[in-house]
Motif scaffolding. Sequence first.
Motif, mmCIF file in Angstrom:
data_model
loop_
_atom_site.group_PDB
_atom_site.id
_atom_site.type_symbol
_atom_site.label_atom_id
_atom_site.label_comp_id
_atom_site.label_asym_id
_atom_site.label_seq_id
_atom_site.Cartn_x
_atom_site.Cartn_y
_atom_site.Cartn_z
ATOM 1 N N ALA A 24 53.684 37.822 -3.278
ATOM 2 C CA ALA A 24 52.909 38.984 -2.816
ATOM 3 C C ALA A 24 52.849 39.016 -1.289
ATOM 4 N N ARG A 57 52.743 38.373 -7.032
ATOM 5 C CA ARG A 57 52.645 39.728 -7.567
ATOM 6 C C ARG A 57 53.003 39.656 -9.049
ATOM 7 N N PHE A 67 50.921 46.892 -11.400
ATOM 8 C CA PHE A 67 51.128 45.685 -10.602
ATOM 9 C C PHE A 67 49.793 45.245 -10.015
ATOM 10 N N ASN A 69 47.944 41.548 -7.794
ATOM 11 C CA ASN A 69 48.211 40.298 -7.094
ATOM 12 C C ASN A 69 47.367 39.177 -7.685
ATOM 13 N N ALA A 85 46.337 45.536 -6.503
ATOM 14 C CA ALA A 85 47.325 45.775 -5.450
ATOM 15 C C ALA A 85 46.690 46.646 -4.368
#
Length: 100
Positions: A24, A57, A67, A69, A85
């Motif tokens: 990430a 990620r 998505f 993190n 995210a």
Amino acid sequence: MLLIHCPYCNETLPEVEFAYASEAHIARPTRPSETTDEDWAEFLFMRSNVKGPLYERWRHVHGCGRFFNAVRDTVTDKFLTTYKAGEPRPDLSSLTEGLK
């Protein structure tokens, strides 16, 4: 089995629900066709590979599809936290106090 918390669905589910999607907070090329081969190779293959907490990620493939993190300890495989995210990185010192 790893259990991963999706910050969007607010559920903690087995890892088979999720897909790893790289490190990430790295700069991703907006136009790969306009990058040099060296820059593209650097983006694809060169990662920090730290021993300890790593910002990653993930994608909730079999759920919301979004998505997010996570901070995962690469030594223990334990997820320290997950976050949406676009949110700033959590402070590692507050997450790793109990690991020492």
